[in-house]
Design a protein around this motif. Structure first.
Motif, short mmCIF file in Angstrom:
data_model
loop_
_atom_site.label_atom_id
_atom_site.label_comp_id
_atom_site.label_asym_id
_atom_site.label_seq_id
_atom_site.Cartn_x
_atom_site.Cartn_y
_atom_site.Cartn_z
N LEU A 1 0.82 -1.21 0.00
CA LEU A 1 0.00 0.00 0.00
C LEU A 1 0.86 1.27 0.00
O LEU A 1 0.49 2.29 -0.58
CB LEU A 1 -0.92 0.01 1.22
N ALA A 2 1.99 1.21 0.67
CA ALA A 2 2.85 2.40 0.78
C ALA A 2 3.63 2.66 -0.51
O ALA A 2 3.72 3.81 -0.97
CB ALA A 2 3.80 2.24 1.95
N TYR A 3 4.20 1.60 -1.10
CA TYR A 3 5.07 1.79 -2.26
C TYR A 3 4.37 1.48 -3.57
O TYR A 3 4.82 1.93 -4.63
CB TYR A 3 6.31 0.89 -2.12
N GLY A 4 3.30 0.70 -3.50
CA GLY A 4 2.65 0.25 -4.71
C GLY A 4 3.44 -0.89 -5.34
O GLY A 4 4.66 -1.00 -5.18
N THR A 5 2.75 -1.77 -6.01
CA THR A 5 3.39 -2.82 -6.80
C THR A 5 2.80 -2.75 -8.20
O THR A 5 2.01 -1.85 -8.50
CB THR A 5 3.15 -4.22 -6.20
N GLN A 6 3.16 -3.71 -9.03
CA GLN A 6 2.59 -3.73 -10.38
C GLN A 6 1.07 -3.91 -10.34
O GLN A 6 0.38 -3.53 -11.29
CB GLN A 6 3.24 -4.85 -11.20
N THR A 7 0.56 -4.48 -9.24
CA THR A 7 -0.88 -4.78 -9.14
C THR A 7 -1.58 -3.96 -8.07
O THR A 7 -2.69 -3.47 -8.28
CB THR A 7 -1.08 -6.28 -8.85
N VAL A 8 -0.96 -3.83 -6.92
CA VAL A 8 -1.57 -3.12 -5.80
C VAL A 8 -1.23 -1.63 -5.90
O VAL A 8 -0.06 -1.26 -5.97
CB VAL A 8 -1.08 -3.67 -4.45
N PRO A 9 -2.24 -0.75 -5.93
CA PRO A 9 -1.94 0.68 -6.06
C PRO A 9 -1.40 1.28 -4.76
O PRO A 9 -1.82 0.88 -3.67
CB PRO A 9 -3.31 1.28 -6.40
N ALA A 10 -0.50 2.22 -4.90
CA ALA A 10 -0.02 2.97 -3.74
C ALA A 10 -1.14 3.91 -3.28
O ALA A 10 -1.91 4.41 -4.08
CB ALA A 10 1.22 3.77 -4.09
N VAL A 11 -1.22 4.13 -1.98
CA VAL A 11 -2.27 4.99 -1.43
C VAL A 11 -1.64 6.17 -0.69
O VAL A 11 -0.43 6.23 -0.47
CB VAL A 11 -3.20 4.19 -0.47
N ASP A 12 -2.48 7.10 -0.30
CA ASP A 12 -2.00 8.29 0.41
C ASP A 12 -1.93 8.09 1.92
O ASP A 12 -1.14 8.73 2.60
CB ASP A 12 -2.93 9.48 0.13
N LYS A 13 -2.78 7.20 2.45
CA LYS A 13 -2.82 7.00 3.89
C LYS A 13 -3.23 5.56 4.17
O LYS A 13 -4.05 4.97 3.45
CB LYS A 13 -3.82 7.96 4.54
N ILE A 14 -2.66 4.99 5.24
CA ILE A 14 -2.97 3.62 5.66
C ILE A 14 -3.56 3.68 7.06
O ILE A 14 -2.97 4.27 7.97
CB ILE A 14 -1.71 2.74 5.65
N VAL A 15 -4.72 3.05 7.23
CA VAL A 15 -5.38 3.05 8.53
C VAL A 15 -5.78 1.63 8.90
O VAL A 15 -5.84 0.74 8.05
CB VAL A 15 -6.64 3.95 8.53
N GLY A 16 -6.05 1.43 10.17
CA GLY A 16 -6.54 0.14 10.63
C GLY A 16 -5.52 -0.58 11.50
O GLY A 16 -4.31 -0.43 11.33
N PRO A 17 -6.00 -1.38 12.46
CA PRO A 17 -5.13 -2.06 13.40
C PRO A 17 -4.59 -3.37 12.84
O PRO A 17 -5.15 -3.95 11.91
CB PRO A 17 -6.06 -2.33 14.59
N GLY A 18 -3.50 -3.84 13.43
CA GLY A 18 -2.92 -5.13 13.06
C GLY A 18 -1.97 -5.60 14.14
O GLY A 18 -1.87 -4.98 15.20
N ASN A 19 -1.25 -6.68 13.87
CA ASN A 19 -0.32 -7.21 14.86
C ASN A 19 0.95 -6.36 14.93
O ASN A 19 1.05 -5.30 14.30
CB ASN A 19 -0.01 -8.68 14.57
N ILE A 20 1.94 -6.84 15.67
CA ILE A 20 3.15 -6.06 15.89
C ILE A 20 3.90 -5.80 14.58
O ILE A 20 4.51 -4.75 14.40
CB ILE A 20 4.06 -6.76 16.92
N TYR A 21 3.83 -6.74 13.63
CA TYR A 21 4.51 -6.54 12.35
C TYR A 21 3.82 -5.44 11.54
O TYR A 21 4.47 -4.63 10.88
CB TYR A 21 4.53 -7.86 11.57
N VAL A 22 2.51 -5.42 11.60
CA VAL A 22 1.75 -4.38 10.91
C VAL A 22 2.02 -3.02 11.53
O VAL A 22 2.27 -2.03 10.84
CB VAL A 22 0.25 -4.70 10.94
#
Length: 430
Positions: A196-217
Motif C-alpha cells: 500500500l505504501a510503495y505500490g506494486t505492479q498490481t496493488v496501487p499505492a495509497v495516500d494513507k494507511i489506517v486500521g489495526p494489526g499485529n506487531i509486524y503491521v
C-alpha cells in the motif's frame, strides 16, 4: 487478577510495571519488517507473492489472483443470512450517520485590508484500510475504517485482509461491499503495508494507511510514515472500568472479558473505591470464565496484564485513568456526567451502567479504531477528519499587500533571508 491499592507506597511502581508495553521495541521484529519493506519496494509483485505464500500459506500464480472481484463482494452480501445482513446494515447506517457530523467544510474571510484568507478542505485521493484476519475476523473493522473514508469523499478505498490458507470470512466481504470499498486484496502483515505504501505492479499505492494489526503491521506502519500518512500505532486492546460498586458484577466481569478475549496481551482493569465490590467481580469472573469460548485467551490476558485497583474515591479513580489514557473507558457509576469533566484522556468514554463497551465496537456509531498504549493523550479516534486534508488559502489585495509586505520584509531581513525580503518589497514598489 492481581490487586493494587492506590494508597500503597509502591503503587506507582506497580502501576507502571502493569501497564508497560515494550513489544514495539523488539529489534528482531524491526529488522524483519525493514527487510520486507525494502523487498516489496524493490521487487513489487514478485516479493508480495513470496511473502503471501510463506506467511499466509496462500500460493498464487499472479498478484492479480490475490484480488477479490467486486462481484464476489456483492455475492457475499447477498448470500449471508438475513439476520447478519440486517445487523451489518443497521451498524453501517449508524456509523455513517455519526461520521457525517464530522465532515469539515472549507471556509474563507476577508480581513480589514481586503485580504482573502481561508482554508480549503479536500478529501484524500486514496486510502488503504488494513483489516485483521488472524485469530478472528472483523467485519466491524471494515465498516469503521471504510465508512469514514467514504463519507469524506475518498476516490479509491483499497482494503487488504490476510486470508490464511485461502480462508475468507463472508461477513468481511459483505461488509466491504456495504461500506463502499473499491478494491480488496487478500494480503496481510508487513508485506501488505509495504504494498500500500510503495505500490506494486498490481496493488496501487495509497495516500494513507489506517486500521489495526499485529506487531509486524504496527511496526511497518511506523516505518512507512512520511511516505504515506497513518492513523496511529495500535497496540493491544484495553478496557478500564470505573465503578461505584452498584453495577451488576456479572456485567462488569463480561465487559472485562470483552477486551481480554482479543488476545493474551490485551489489558482489562477495574477501579473502584469499594473493596467488597472488587471481591464480587472476582467471584463473577471465576464463575463465568469457564463458560467462555475463548476462556484460555481471557485467562492469560487477565493473569498477565489485568488488575483490580482499590481507589480512595471515584475522583482518584479518574485521576489514575487519566494517567493510563485507556482505549476504552467505562464510567459505570450513578452519575457519569459528574465525572465526565474530569476525564482528560481516553479513546472512547462509555457513560453509565447500561452502556457496554461492546456496543461501541459494533453499532453505537462512533469509531472503534481508537488510540492504545497511552496514546489517547495525543491521538483521537479514527474519523472523517483522518481522510480530509486542509490547504491554506491566501489572496492579497492591492492595499493589503502593502502592510503585509512591510511586516514580511522586516522579519525576513531579521532572519537574513534577503530573497524573502525582496520578494515582498518588489510588490511594494508597484
Amino acid at each position: 487478577m492481581r490487586r493494587l491499592d492506590s494508597t500503597q507506597a509502591d503503587f506507582d511502581r506497580r502501576l507502571n510495571a502493569l501497564t508497560a508495553w515494550e513489544e514495539e521495541l523488539d529489534e528482531a521484529v524491526n529488522t524483519a519488517v525493514q527487510g520486507i519493506l525494502q523487498d516489496i519496494a524493490q521487487r513489487g509483485d514478485a516479493a508480495l507473492l513470496e511473502y503471501t505464500a510463506r506467511f499466509d500459506n496462500l500460493p498464487a500464480a499472479t498478484a492479480a489472483a490475490l484480488e477479490v472481484p467486486a462481484e464476489q463482494l456483492h455475492a457475499a452480501l447477498a448470500a449471508i443470512p438475513a439476520e447478519q445482513r440486517e445487523a451489518l446494515e443497521a451498524a453501517a447506517l449508524r456509523v455513517r450517520e455519526y461520521h457525517q457530523h464530522q465532515l469539515q467544510e472549507s471556509w474563507r474571510y476577508r480581513d480589514a485590508a481586503g485580504n482573502l484568507l481561508g482554508q480549503q478542505v479536500t478529501a484524500l485521493s486514496s486510502a488503504g484500510i488494513y483489516v485483521p484476519g488472524g485469530k478472528a475476523s472483523y467485519p466491524s473493522s471494515v465498516l469503521m475504517n471504510a465508512i469514514p473514508a467514504q463519507v469524506a469523499g475518498v476516490e479509491q478505498i483499497v482494503m487488504v485482509v490476510p486470508a490464511p490458507g485461502g480462508e475468507l470470512n463472508p461477513l468481511v466481504l459483505a461488509a466491504a461491499a456495504l461500506a463502499g470499498v473499491h478494491r480488496v486484496f487478500t494480503i496481510g502483515g508487513a508485506q501488505a503495508v509495504a504494498a500500500l505504501a510503495y505500490g506494486t505492479q498490481t496493488v496501487p499505492a495509497v495516500d494513507k494507511i489506517v486500521g489495526p494489526g499485529n506487531i509486524y503491521v504496527a511496526t511497518a506502519k511506523r516505518m512507512v510514515f512520511g511516505r504515506v500518512g497513518i492513523d496511529m500505532i495500535a497496540g493491544p486492546s484495553e478496557i478500564l472500568v470505573i465503578c461505584d460498586g452498584s453495577t451488576n458484577p456479572d456485567w462488569v466481569a463480561m465487559d472485562l472479558f470483552s477486551q481480554a478475549e482479543h488476545d493474551e496481551n490485551a489489558q482489562a482493569i477495574l477501579l473502584s473505591p469499594d473493596a467488597g465490590y472488587l471481591d464480587a467481580v472476582q467471584a463473577s469472573i471465576e464463575r463465568l470464565l469457564p463458560q467462555m469460548e475463548r476462556a484460555e485467551i481471557i485467562r492469560k490476558s487477565l493473569d498477565g496484564r489485568g488488575a483490580m485497583i482499590l481507589t480512595r474515591d471515584l475522583e482518584d479513580a479518574v485521576a489514575i485513568s487519566n494517567r493510563l489514557a485507556p482505549e476504552h473507558l467505562e464510567l459505570s457509576v450513578e452519575d457519569p456526567e459528574a465525572l465526565l469533566p474530569l476525564v482528560r484522556h481516553a479513546g472512547a468514554i462509555f457513560m453509565g451502567r447500561w452502556t457496554s463497551e461492546a456496543l461501541g465496537d459494533y453499532c453505537a456509531g462512533p469509531n472503534h479504531v481508537l488510540p492504545t498504549s497511552g496514546s489517547a493523550r495525543f491521538f483521537s479516534p479514527l474519523g472523517v477528519y483522518d481522510f480530509q486534508k486542509r490547504s491554506s488559502v491566501i489572496m492579497c489585495s492591492d492595499a493589503g499587500v502593502k502592510a503585509l509586505g512591510k511586516v514580511a520584509s522586516t522579519l525576513a531581513r531579521g532572519e537574513s533571508l534577503t530573497a524573502h525580503a525582496r520578494a515582498a518589497e518588489f510588490r511594494l514598489k508597484e
